[in-house]
Design a protein around this motif. Structure first.
Motif, PDB file in Angstrom:
ATOM      1  N   GLY A  21       0.785  -1.231   0.000  1.00  0.00           N
ATOM      2  CA  GLY A  21       0.000   0.000   0.000  1.00  0.00           C
ATOM      3  C   GLY A  21       0.814   1.277   0.000  1.00  0.00           C
ATOM      4  O   GLY A  21       0.247   2.364   0.071  1.00  0.00           O
ATOM      5  N   ILE A  22       2.143   1.182  -0.040  1.00  0.00           N
ATOM      6  CA  ILE A  22       2.938   2.407  -0.160  1.00  0.00           C
ATOM      7  C   ILE A  22       3.878   2.311  -1.356  1.00  0.00           C
ATOM      8  O   ILE A  22       4.279   1.227  -1.765  1.00  0.00           O
ATOM      9  N   ASN A  23       4.214   3.480  -1.887  1.00  0.00           N
ATOM     10  CA  ASN A  23       5.120   3.561  -3.029  1.00  0.00           C
ATOM     11  C   ASN A  23       6.516   3.898  -2.500  1.00  0.00           C
ATOM     12  O   ASN A  23       6.944   5.046  -2.528  1.00  0.00           O
ATOM     13  N   PHE A  24       7.206   2.845  -2.001  1.00  0.00           N
ATOM     14  CA  PHE A  24       8.518   3.062  -1.372  1.00  0.00           C
ATOM     15  C   PHE A  24       9.602   3.188  -2.433  1.00  0.00           C
ATOM     16  O   PHE A  24       9.798   2.286  -3.235  1.00  0.00           O
ATOM     17  N   ILE A  25      10.295   4.320  -2.427  1.00  0.00           N
ATOM     18  CA  ILE A  25      11.313   4.536  -3.464  1.00  0.00           C
ATOM     19  C   ILE A  25      12.739   4.373  -2.923  1.00  0.00           C
ATOM     20  O   ILE A  25      13.708   4.634  -3.624  1.00  0.00           O
ATOM     21  N   GLY A  26      12.881   3.957  -1.648  1.00  0.00           N
ATOM     22  CA  GLY A  26      14.220   3.688  -1.112  1.00  0.00           C
ATOM     23  C   GLY A  26      14.742   4.774  -0.206  1.00  0.00           C
ATOM     24  O   GLY A  26      13.974   5.489   0.436  1.00  0.00           O
ATOM     25  N   SER A  27      16.067   4.903  -0.165  1.00  0.00           N
ATOM     26  CA  SER A  27      16.708   5.880   0.714  1.00  0.00           C
ATOM     27  C   SER A  27      16.682   7.274   0.109  1.00  0.00           C
ATOM     28  O   SER A  27      16.700   7.432  -1.106  1.00  0.00           O
TER      29      SER A  27
END
Lengths: 339, 339
Positions: A207-213
């Protein structure tokens, strides 16, 4: 017909209370029909301010609270002892369901402690983070957590990411917001223990658009919409934003006034410069929500003006209309089969 | 007669290598008689650069190193495998006592790992911190640690404070430098676990002028000379400084060019503005030392120009002349009676 949103507003909190607070409330209520405000604070003082304006009297009421919690007071103690302070009285109105939200420019510590102790957490929420919007070149980013929970655990950070993402999507209207974790390098293996443990959890989180660090350098450029970190780091980011910004503007002013030539130039560039720098002004985005409480608790800047109060009241309205708390509840509810 | 200082300079590291690196070396050696430089890197390339200048040939020599460690390489692995890289060859010259210091604009990670693995720590030093100077309204502050030791312990931070204080006093010439710990509030009871444990140790520490907590907001204003924090927070501070600064300057340029009126004004204010903003330019202070190593290891910005290289070489000279490492050794030596 739109639903009515009822906000309790701390008339006594912050550097510009009660003047700017009351003015912000009057402007917001005059502009939006489906909004009502309860001003909580010392009644005679608040009424004196209110008397300066015309407004729909059925939608601005005053609730008396004799005491005020000062910024320097130990938060938990202040909440327990000053039962008749504007913060305690206001938060209780939210807890009792008599209002949808509480907004204050007063003591951050008391608001954080009171939000958790008096209003309480939504089911499934481990720790409610404070989430201010910080200006970027592209608009703004939500910084979670910026001061509520020092020494947080990985599972807390994952919840911050999820709640932050819901808030940005539904209150700011940014579709599929980019979520990043603050780190000291772009590579997955970089970071301290907390970040290393949190990174894989965020990668797997649904459910989240995780793009990293994200490196701190890239936050002002607008490389992410939701910037996740633990509270100590978040607080450093928030305060350094202010510090570097004000030092540069200060040096710039000195430079503009240093020669006759530059003074003449300064007169010419001033309007355009002012217009541009407005984009880097945090107050246009309203206050910082304490995410994951029953109801909504919002902290505005201590220096909040009528404009910030106005924007914060509108933000509370959107928060309610978009049912954000219901969405947070659904996000953290344990599915039937896992019970 | 002044003592000769011999610095090994990585001719291959950073975005502007070898051109700016070599130029900085030539300028420094031409200006200072008691300074000699060993340029380490691919000999033909370095010699071609050197051929552009006139300089005392007995004080700039070239030491060939075939390999270059790239920024993206895993640091420890790179140090172990690339025995013939400019960083490894250079650090070994310091270890063997053939030079006083090693300076590189190359991979920070490789330099940190190599400094510890190849050059080694001074007796009594637990962990060498990386300590850049950051600009403030009043000049500059030393930020220790900004990236060498994540998840540091309280005893490490106390050592950072002591070494940082010695460096600022003897290399920058600031008497009785003010030492502060980065915190999220000014009160002693605030902070995360690490800060709460470190605070009383700093209060008791001898030989430093500890002024208490510093909020990130007050760092750019110059409220302390030595800013102590663990590496994750330090790295965030360093990078956000850059990020907020460049975003504001970017927005300002847009503003100055937005109307005809402001464009004319911009021409008039430009020289004065440029002069003022120079004060907020980190490169004038030279590179960041890795404090507490045998010999001196210094990291300059990846984007270092000849000016920064020049200033860093002078900094190495002062470091040696002031016997800073001897002072660090004395500071951490165990008194006879405690042995």
């Amino acid at each position: 017909m739109e639903e009515m949103t009822k906000v309790v507003l701390d008339a006594m909190g912050g550097d510009n209370a009660p003047g700017e607070i009351v003015r912000g409330a009057v402007n917001a209520v005059n502009d939006r029909k489906e909004l009502s405000v309860i001003l909580v604070g010392q009644e005679p003082v608040v009424k004196e301010e209110l008397a300066k304006y015309s407004y729909p009297e059925d939608r601005i009421t005053v609730c008396h609270a004799e005491d005020v919690i000062e910024t320097a007071e130990p938060p938990v103690l202040a909440i327990r002892r000053k039962k008749d302070s504007s913060i305690v009285v206001g938060l209780k109105l939210v807890k009792e369901g008599k209002a949808d939200a509480f907004v204050s420019a007063g003591s951050t510590g008391a608001l954080l402690a009171g939000g958790q102790l008096l209003v309480g957490r939504l089911q499934g929420v481990e720790r409610p983070p404070l989430a201010p919007l910080i200006p970027t070149e592209k608009g703004a980013a939500l910084l979670v957590d910026c001061g509520a929970n020092v020494d947080a655990r990985p599972s807390h950070l994952v919840q911050f990411a999820k709640m932050g993402s819901l808030y940005v999507e539904h209150v700011l209207g940014i579709q599929n917001p980019r979520v990043a974790i603050v780190n000291i390098g772009a590579e997955e293996e970089k970071g301290n223990q907390l970040v290393k443990e949190t990174f894989p959890l965020l990668k797997e989180a649904e459910g989240i658009n995780f793009i990293g660090s994200i490196e701190a350098r890239d936050i002002p450029a607008g490389a992410a919409d939701v910037v996740v970190c633990e509270a100590f780091v978040g607080n450093v980011i928030l305060k350094l934003y202010e510090g570097v910004g004000s030092t540069i503007l200060h040096l710039m002013k000195q430079g503009l006034l240093s020669t006759l030539r530059s003074k003449i130039g300064a007169l010419l560039v001033k309007p355009a410069l002012k217009e541009t720098m407005k984009r880097f002004d945090a107050s246009q985005y309203g206050g910082a929500p304490l995410l994951g409480c029953k109801g909504l608790v919002v902290k505005t800047h201590g220096s909040a003006t009528a404009k910030e109060v106005y924007n914060t009241l509108l933000q509370c309205k959107t928060f309610k209309e978009q049912n954000v708390n219901q969405k947070i509840l659904e996000c953290f509810s344990v599915p039937e089969e896992e019970k």
